[in-house]
Design a protein around this motif. Structure first.
Motif, mmCIF file in Angstrom:
data_model
loop_
_atom_site.group_PDB
_atom_site.id
_atom_site.type_symbol
_atom_site.label_atom_id
_atom_site.label_comp_id
_atom_site.label_asym_id
_atom_site.label_seq_id
_atom_site.Cartn_x
_atom_site.Cartn_y
_atom_site.Cartn_z
ATOM 1 N N SER A 183 -20.462 -36.293 -14.758
ATOM 2 C CA SER A 183 -19.508 -37.207 -15.390
ATOM 3 C C SER A 183 -18.743 -38.058 -14.389
ATOM 4 N N VAL A 184 -18.756 -37.661 -13.113
ATOM 5 C CA VAL A 184 -18.027 -38.446 -12.120
ATOM 6 C C VAL A 184 -18.781 -39.710 -11.735
ATOM 7 N N TYR A 185 -20.073 -39.761 -12.076
ATOM 8 C CA TYR A 185 -20.877 -40.942 -11.758
ATOM 9 C C TYR A 185 -20.863 -41.898 -12.955
ATOM 10 N N THR A 186 -20.627 -43.145 -12.682
ATOM 11 C CA THR A 186 -20.390 -44.108 -13.764
ATOM 12 C C THR A 186 -21.607 -44.951 -14.127
ATOM 13 N N THR A 187 -22.629 -44.970 -13.282
ATOM 14 C CA THR A 187 -23.809 -45.785 -13.587
ATOM 15 C C THR A 187 -25.003 -44.873 -13.884
ATOM 16 N N TRP A 188 -25.869 -45.337 -14.797
ATOM 17 C CA TRP A 188 -26.998 -44.509 -15.212
ATOM 18 C C TRP A 188 -28.015 -44.250 -14.112
ATOM 19 N N PRO A 189 -28.329 -45.209 -13.248
ATOM 20 C CA PRO A 189 -29.273 -44.899 -12.161
ATOM 21 C C PRO A 189 -28.784 -43.760 -11.269
ATOM 22 N N VAL A 190 -27.495 -43.728 -10.986
ATOM 23 C CA VAL A 190 -26.945 -42.668 -10.148
ATOM 24 C C VAL A 190 -26.937 -41.343 -10.901
ATOM 25 N N LYS A 191 -26.580 -41.382 -12.189
ATOM 26 C CA LYS A 191 -26.621 -40.168 -13.010
ATOM 27 C C LYS A 191 -28.031 -39.584 -13.057
ATOM 28 N N ILE A 192 -29.006 -40.458 -13.243
ATOM 29 C CA ILE A 192 -30.403 -40.015 -13.315
ATOM 30 C C ILE A 192 -30.843 -39.408 -11.985
ATOM 31 N N ALA A 193 -30.447 -40.020 -10.893
ATOM 32 C CA ALA A 193 -30.795 -39.491 -9.573
ATOM 33 C C ALA A 193 -30.178 -38.114 -9.369
ATOM 34 N N PHE A 194 -28.932 -37.960 -9.789
ATOM 35 C CA PHE A 194 -28.260 -36.660 -9.687
ATOM 36 C C PHE A 194 -28.986 -35.611 -10.521
ATOM 37 N N GLY A 195 -29.300 -35.956 -11.770
ATOM 38 C CA GLY A 195 -29.998 -35.026 -12.649
ATOM 39 C C GLY A 195 -31.388 -34.669 -12.154
ATOM 40 N N ALA A 197 -39.842 -22.088 -17.861
ATOM 41 C CA ALA A 197 -38.463 -21.998 -17.387
ATOM 42 C C ALA A 197 -38.006 -23.311 -16.752
ATOM 43 N N ALA A 198 -38.879 -23.922 -15.972
ATOM 44 C CA ALA A 198 -38.525 -25.180 -15.319
ATOM 45 C C ALA A 198 -38.336 -26.307 -16.334
ATOM 46 N N LEU A 199 -39.200 -26.355 -17.348
ATOM 47 C CA LEU A 199 -39.059 -27.374 -18.389
ATOM 48 C C LEU A 199 -37.766 -27.179 -19.174
ATOM 49 N N CYS A 200 -37.419 -25.925 -19.467
ATOM 50 C CA CYS A 200 -36.172 -25.649 -20.191
ATOM 51 C C CYS A 200 -34.961 -26.047 -19.360
ATOM 52 N N ASP A 201 -34.990 -25.739 -18.064
ATOM 53 C CA ASP A 201 -33.894 -26.151 -17.186
ATOM 54 C C ASP A 201 -33.775 -27.667 -17.132
ATOM 55 N N THR A 202 -34.917 -28.336 -17.061
ATOM 56 C CA THR A 202 -34.917 -29.798 -17.033
ATOM 57 C C THR A 202 -34.306 -30.361 -18.314
ATOM 58 N N LEU A 203 -34.642 -29.744 -19.449
ATOM 59 C CA LEU A 203 -34.073 -30.181 -20.725
ATOM 60 C C LEU A 203 -32.567 -29.995 -20.743
ATOM 61 N N LEU A 204 -32.088 -28.832 -20.322
ATOM 62 C CA LEU A 204 -30.648 -28.568 -20.318
ATOM 63 C C LEU A 204 -29.912 -29.514 -19.371
ATOM 64 N N ILE A 205 -30.506 -29.753 -18.214
ATOM 65 C CA ILE A 205 -29.883 -30.665 -17.249
ATOM 66 C C ILE A 205 -29.829 -32.073 -17.809
ATOM 67 N N THR A 206 -30.900 -32.502 -18.465
ATOM 68 C CA THR A 206 -30.923 -33.836 -19.068
ATOM 69 C C THR A 206 -29.839 -33.980 -20.126
ATOM 70 N N VAL A 228 -28.002 -37.669 -5.026
ATOM 71 C CA VAL A 228 -29.174 -36.797 -4.903
ATOM 72 C C VAL A 228 -28.827 -35.566 -4.074
ATOM 73 N N LEU A 229 -28.160 -35.780 -2.954
ATOM 74 C CA LEU A 229 -27.770 -34.660 -2.091
ATOM 75 C C LEU A 229 -26.796 -33.743 -2.826
ATOM 76 N N HIS A 230 -25.867 -34.353 -3.552
ATOM 77 C CA HIS A 230 -24.903 -33.585 -4.340
ATOM 78 C C HIS A 230 -25.630 -32.695 -5.353
ATOM 79 N N GLY A 231 -26.549 -33.274 -6.107
ATOM 80 C CA GLY A 231 -27.289 -32.524 -7.113
ATOM 81 C C GLY A 231 -28.128 -31.421 -6.501
ATOM 82 N N PHE A 232 -28.748 -31.714 -5.374
ATOM 83 C CA PHE A 232 -29.612 -30.746 -4.704
ATOM 84 C C PHE A 232 -28.807 -29.544 -4.222
ATOM 85 N N LEU A 233 -27.713 -29.786 -3.525
ATOM 86 C CA LEU A 233 -26.901 -28.695 -2.985
ATOM 87 C C LEU A 233 -26.207 -27.911 -4.098
#
Length: 207
Positions: free
Chosen positions: A138-150, A46-55, A5-10
């Protein structure tokens, strides 16, 4: 998970803060509207489009689509034409003292259409999302962590876009209303044309 989460935020803060086409558009919309809520459609789009691209980046779909040559060219050409056209219409907008305070601002339909275009066809946004956010996820291997990052990356977009709109709205009140509109329109048009040129360069570079 907290580290992700901190990684994604920063990471997102570093990517989103430079004033590019998307940020400049949201600043201008905040400045042009008399009421703060007037530019909300642009911000949400704009926020929805960014969310889509990030997903798409987090799950790896967007990277595959971006490397389909004909699809990339179709979206690129549409984006270039749209940016040139919108730049021309924006440059020609001439607010006058005789207009009502609600004229000279963008309609909801125009805000949504243009916000979507500068978000989904913006070369900076696409490269940042695909190369940086997608690669980092891609460095995160589990989906819960990937989702938290996104989710952290997407949250930054939502917060930042509302902040930009508010900054534009507050600062515009210190300037002459009509003069500020004219200057903002000119700067927005130049940014649109510059983005069209850069998008063409990006397409050519990927040959």
């Amino acid at each position: 998970m907290l580290a992700a989460v901190l990684h994604g935020f920063l990471l997102s803060i570093a990517l989103i803060m430079p004033i590019g086409m998307q940020n400049g558009f949201l600043l201008s919309q905040g400045a042009l509207h008399k009421h703060w809520l007037g530019a909300v459609p642009a911000v949400i789009t704009a926020a929805l489009c960014d969310t889509l691209l990030i997903t798409l980046a987090v799950i790896g779909v967007s990277a595959a689509a971006f490397h389909i040559v004909w699809l990339r060219w179709i979206f690129g050409i549409i984006g270039i034409c749209f940016l040139i056209y919108m730049g021309w219409t924006t440059w020609r907008d001439e607010p006058s003292e005789t207009q009502s305070t609600n004229q000279g601002v963008w309609t909801i339909k125009r805000q949504v259409t243009f916000a979507a275009s500068v978000s989904l066809l913006n070369p900076h946004a696409l490269l940042d999302t695909l190369a940086v956010i997608g690669g980092s996820a891609s460095v995160y291997t589990t989906w819960p962590v990937k989702i938290a990052f996104g989710a952290a990356c997407a949250a930054v977009s939502w917060i930042w876009f509302f902040v930009l709109m508010t900054i534009g709205h507050v600062t515009s009140r210190t300037a002459a209303r009509m003069g500020a509109k004219r200057i903002i329109n000119r700067l927005s048009a130049l940014m649109m044309w510059a983005s069209a040129v850069y998008l063409g360069y990006i397409l050519y570079s990927f040959q």
